[in-house]
Design a protein around this motif. Structure first.
Motif, short mmCIF file in Angstrom:
data_model
loop_
_atom_site.label_atom_id
_atom_site.label_comp_id
_atom_site.label_asym_id
_atom_site.label_seq_id
_atom_site.Cartn_x
_atom_site.Cartn_y
_atom_site.Cartn_z
N LEU A 141 0.50 -1.15 0.06
CA LEU A 141 -0.14 -0.16 -0.37
C LEU A 141 0.82 1.32 -0.05
CD1 LEU A 141 -2.14 -1.33 2.46
CD2 LEU A 141 -2.42 -1.50 0.05
N SER A 142 1.64 1.57 1.38
CA SER A 142 2.70 2.55 1.45
C SER A 142 3.47 2.13 1.83
CB SER A 142 1.44 3.85 1.97
OG SER A 142 2.27 4.60 2.70
N VAL A 143 3.88 2.76 2.54
CA VAL A 143 5.44 2.50 3.11
C VAL A 143 4.22 1.68 4.30
CG1 VAL A 143 7.84 2.92 4.01
CG2 VAL A 143 7.00 3.99 1.90
N MET A 144 4.75 0.92 4.88
CA MET A 144 4.66 0.18 5.95
C MET A 144 4.33 1.00 7.11
SD MET A 144 5.87 -3.52 5.99
CE MET A 144 4.97 -4.18 6.86
N PRO A 145 4.21 1.40 7.85
CA PRO A 145 4.35 2.39 8.97
C PRO A 145 5.39 2.73 9.74
CG PRO A 145 2.18 0.94 9.86
CD PRO A 145 2.84 0.64 8.62
N GLY A 146 6.24 3.50 9.32
CA GLY A 146 7.18 3.42 9.66
C GLY A 146 8.75 3.81 8.56
N GLY B 62 -4.57 1.45 -17.45
CA GLY B 62 -5.98 1.04 -16.50
C GLY B 62 -6.92 3.37 -16.91
N THR B 63 -8.22 2.29 -16.37
CA THR B 63 -9.13 3.82 -16.31
C THR B 63 -8.91 4.13 -14.89
OG1 THR B 63 -10.51 2.86 -18.02
CG2 THR B 63 -11.50 4.82 -16.51
N ALA B 64 -8.40 5.71 -14.63
CA ALA B 64 -7.97 6.03 -13.33
C ALA B 64 -9.51 6.44 -12.53
CB ALA B 64 -7.33 7.88 -14.12
N LEU B 65 -9.47 6.31 -11.14
CA LEU B 65 -10.51 5.98 -10.84
C LEU B 65 -10.33 7.52 -9.96
CD1 LEU B 65 -10.81 2.63 -9.64
CD2 LEU B 65 -11.95 3.41 -11.62
N GLY B 66 -8.58 7.82 -10.15
CA GLY B 66 -8.81 8.92 -8.54
C GLY B 66 -7.39 8.68 -7.80
N THR B 67 -7.71 9.24 -6.95
CA THR B 67 -6.27 9.72 -5.29
C THR B 67 -7.37 8.98 -4.17
OG1 THR B 67 -4.85 10.41 -6.57
CG2 THR B 67 -4.39 10.70 -3.96
N PHE B 68 -7.29 8.35 -3.79
CA PHE B 68 -7.79 7.78 -2.26
C PHE B 68 -6.43 8.01 -1.00
CE2 PHE B 68 -9.60 5.94 -5.57
CZ PHE B 68 -11.04 6.02 -5.44
N HIS B 69 -7.04 8.88 -0.34
CA HIS B 69 -6.03 9.50 1.78
C HIS B 69 -7.19 7.37 2.24
CE1 HIS B 69 -4.44 10.19 4.38
NE2 HIS B 69 -5.39 10.40 5.38
N VAL B 70 -5.89 7.19 2.66
CA VAL B 70 -5.86 5.42 3.28
C VAL B 70 -6.06 5.42 4.57
CG1 VAL B 70 -5.61 3.52 2.88
CG2 VAL B 70 -5.59 4.54 0.89
N VAL B 71 -6.96 5.02 5.11
CA VAL B 71 -6.58 5.26 7.08
C VAL B 71 -6.33 3.46 7.55
CG1 VAL B 71 -7.54 5.53 8.93
CG2 VAL B 71 -7.57 7.41 7.51
N GLY B 72 -5.56 2.94 7.98
CA GLY B 72 -5.13 1.50 8.28
C GLY B 72 -4.80 1.46 9.86
N TRP C 252 -1.70 4.14 10.43
CA TRP C 252 -1.01 4.35 8.83
C TRP C 252 -2.27 5.21 8.55
CZ3 TRP C 252 -0.79 -0.09 6.63
CH2 TRP C 252 -0.41 -0.36 5.36
N GLU C 253 -2.13 6.10 8.24
CA GLU C 253 -2.12 7.21 7.08
C GLU C 253 -1.50 7.10 5.82
OE1 GLU C 253 -4.89 10.39 7.67
OE2 GLU C 253 -4.85 9.85 9.96
N PHE C 254 -1.50 6.97 3.98
CA PHE C 254 -1.28 7.09 3.24
C PHE C 254 -1.69 7.28 2.25
CE2 PHE C 254 -2.28 2.89 3.75
CZ PHE C 254 -2.70 2.23 3.01
N ASP C 255 -1.41 8.18 0.87
CA ASP C 255 -2.32 8.01 -0.42
C ASP C 255 -1.42 7.33 -1.57
OD1 ASP C 255 -3.46 10.41 0.91
OD2 ASP C 255 -1.99 12.50 0.36
N VAL C 256 -3.58 6.80 -2.61
CA VAL C 256 -2.70 5.82 -3.77
C VAL C 256 -4.23 6.30 -4.66
CG1 VAL C 256 -4.91 4.50 -2.45
CG2 VAL C 256 -2.37 3.80 -4.49
N ASP C 257 -3.76 6.54 -5.89
CA ASP C 257 -3.77 6.21 -6.89
C ASP C 257 -4.34 4.87 -7.77
OD1 ASP C 257 -3.84 9.08 -7.02
OD2 ASP C 257 -1.50 8.50 -8.20
N LEU C 258 -5.59 4.80 -8.10
CA LEU C 258 -6.35 3.56 -8.57
C LEU C 258 -6.64 3.85 -9.47
CD1 LEU C 258 -8.77 2.39 -5.62
CD2 LEU C 258 -5.62 1.37 -5.96
#
Length: 205
Positions: free
Chosen positions: A28-33, A50-60, A78-84
């Motif tokens: 997902l992102s960098v593992m917490p740390g 592929g077809t872009a869906l946007g940027t998402f802010h993720v809370v784990g 842990w929080e991070f952003d990802v594009d899908l």
């Protein structure tokens, strides 16, 4: 598994390289740390298939941990952003360093992503010892909020498992009489996270 950084901050310098490899860029992102500059899953270009869906802010939120409290620097939140992006039977996860391809089920909502890495824990500047390699497996399973291209949210479950490879002797990495600077409370072990994400940016043109 973009990254939630799993760094054992108190570990000796000779563990640093192995920890970076073992924990580098989770799915997902960098593992917490972990520092955000570490690339996930090799040298794949962060282009957008592929077809872009946007940027998402993720809370784990961590829901399980048999590796030990704070093992590898893992945090409970842990929080991070990802594009899908979605393709034909595929979901593309762009963590900003690489694009990881997962499987999108026929319902166009359910998805899964898997990966693995094996690290020689005796490599680099570490002290001599019996052979010890650790395999990390990442598995993410989730559901998009919509079967079309207007996806406002998604939820997923992410798991990391760590285990010595066949023939390895890694007793000194585990808390006990033989350990000088233990990394794990137990081995094999695992960590689980529940992920909740909301779209924070529109799809890139």
């Amino acid at each position: 598994m973009r990254t939630s950084a799993f760094f054992a901050c108190a570990a000796p310098v000779w563990y640093a390289a192995a920890m970076r490899m073992l924990l580098l860029a989770s799915l997902l992102s960098v593992m917490p740390g972990l520092p955000a500059c570490v690339e996930a899953f090799g040298d794949q270009a962060a282009s957008g298939p592929g077809t872009a869906l946007g940027t998402f802010h993720v809370v784990g939120m961590q829901t399980g941990n048999t590796c030990g409290e704070g093992a590898l620097g893992a945090t409970r939140l842990w929080e991070f952003d990802v594009d899908l992006a979605r393709g034909d039977g595929a979901l593309f996860w762009d963590n900003g360093a690489s694009v990881i391809e997962g499987v999108l089920d026929e319902d166009q909502v359910s998805f899964s992503i898997e990966g693995r890495v094996v690290v020689d824990m005796r490599a680099g500047d570490g002290p001599p010892g019996p052979p010890c390699s650790v395999e990390r497996r990442d598995r993410a399973h989730g559901e998009l909020g919509d079967a079309g291209d207007d996806v406002a949210r998604f939820e997923a479950r992410l798991s990391y498992t760590f285990a010595p490879t066949a023939g390895s002797r890694c007793e000194d990495l585990v808390a006990g009489e033989l350990s000088v600077a233990p990394v794990f409370a137990a081995l094999p072990c695992g960590m689980d996270y529940e992920l909740s994400a909301k779209r924070s940016g529109p799809p890139l043109e």
